[in-house]
Design an enzyme around this catalytic site. Sequence first.
Site, mmCIF file in Angstrom:
data_model
loop_
_atom_site.group_PDB
_atom_site.id
_atom_site.type_symbol
_atom_site.label_atom_id
_atom_site.label_comp_id
_atom_site.label_asym_id
_atom_site.label_seq_id
_atom_site.Cartn_x
_atom_site.Cartn_y
_atom_site.Cartn_z
ATOM 1 N N PRO A 206 8.292 -2.569 -1.850
ATOM 2 C CA PRO A 206 7.292 -2.383 -2.731
ATOM 3 C C PRO A 206 7.060 -3.215 -4.177
ATOM 4 C CG PRO A 206 8.593 -0.829 -3.508
ATOM 5 C CD PRO A 206 9.220 -1.331 -2.073
ATOM 6 N N GLU A 207 5.845 -3.886 -4.084
ATOM 7 C CA GLU A 207 5.521 -4.907 -5.058
ATOM 8 C C GLU A 207 4.275 -4.380 -5.810
ATOM 9 O OE1 GLU A 207 5.354 -8.982 -3.749
ATOM 10 O OE2 GLU A 207 6.635 -8.552 -2.094
#
Length: 290
Positions: A13-14
């Site tokens: 996850p960014e």
Amino acid sequence: MIIKKRVVGGKMPELPEVETVRRGLSELVTDKQITGIELLYPKIIQGDPQEFIKELTGKKFEKIDRRGKYLLFRFSGELTMVSHLRMEGKYSVKSSEMPLDKHTHVVFDLDDGTQLRYNDVRKFGRMHLVKTGTEDDLAALKKLGPEPTPETFLVDEFYQELQKKKKVIKTALLDQTIVAGLGNIYVDEVLWMTKIHPETKCFEITYEQTQKLHDNIILELNRAIKAHGTTVFTFAGANAEIGLFQNQLNVYGKKGEPCARCQTPIEKIVVGQRGTHFCPHCQKLISVAS
DNA sequence: GGGAGTGTTGAGGT
DNA sequence: TACCTCAACACTCC
């Protein structure tokens, strides 16, 4: 019979993934009350796990905010849970009758018979409970740079910061202090878009390049948020995977494949201990060599 | 089947 | 100070 299951969160996850999680989860938990908490792997919790359970039990989800890659769950009673998914953290909302996944570490029982479950194969994710309004005192949030929006992320400040740094641009963009939210994948993408070699020293980047890089960071993160927004939930059986990452990446994971601009094969090197993809033709290292 | 690779962040070292 | 290295962990790939 079709089991309705909603999974929110993808791999690695960014900022765009975290924002997608925030939007999806907001719909699923807002106004629900926590009736109990099970900690199957207490180390996920920063601070006293018993205190965490005691404080949150009986509280209601009011809203979910985001800062960089951190989720901020706002609860009644002036409580905020700061949550970072790190590598593989995922939240899901399921009926309490559904069996727990092997890697489910935290379960919040909700007053409508569902559960908010935190799943994390590598157990790197962390949750931290603080009084609302004091979250910026956490070291992690305190050091965060501006959100990558036109209102908060300013070209002139960005340029000043880069001029001060001796490290390479890839490492600088990853460390969250100049601008918040970029991870390994989008850093490779925005550097490719801007035609900057990942090992370019920050102070060697021109003002004009800084401007383009700035615009591309905002553009790319927004584009990714939009792309993910269409796949927030699925109807599926067990082990359903949500295809959050099948979006159009240009360099990340494309080693050996032709560059979308010039057909030169994409190369993969290591920069700051991270896999780094770039086009050796479009992204030339123009170093002043010391 | 063993060892490297995967990537985020914080701690600890220089 | 600023920067660097590694540990936390589990699973996949070669």
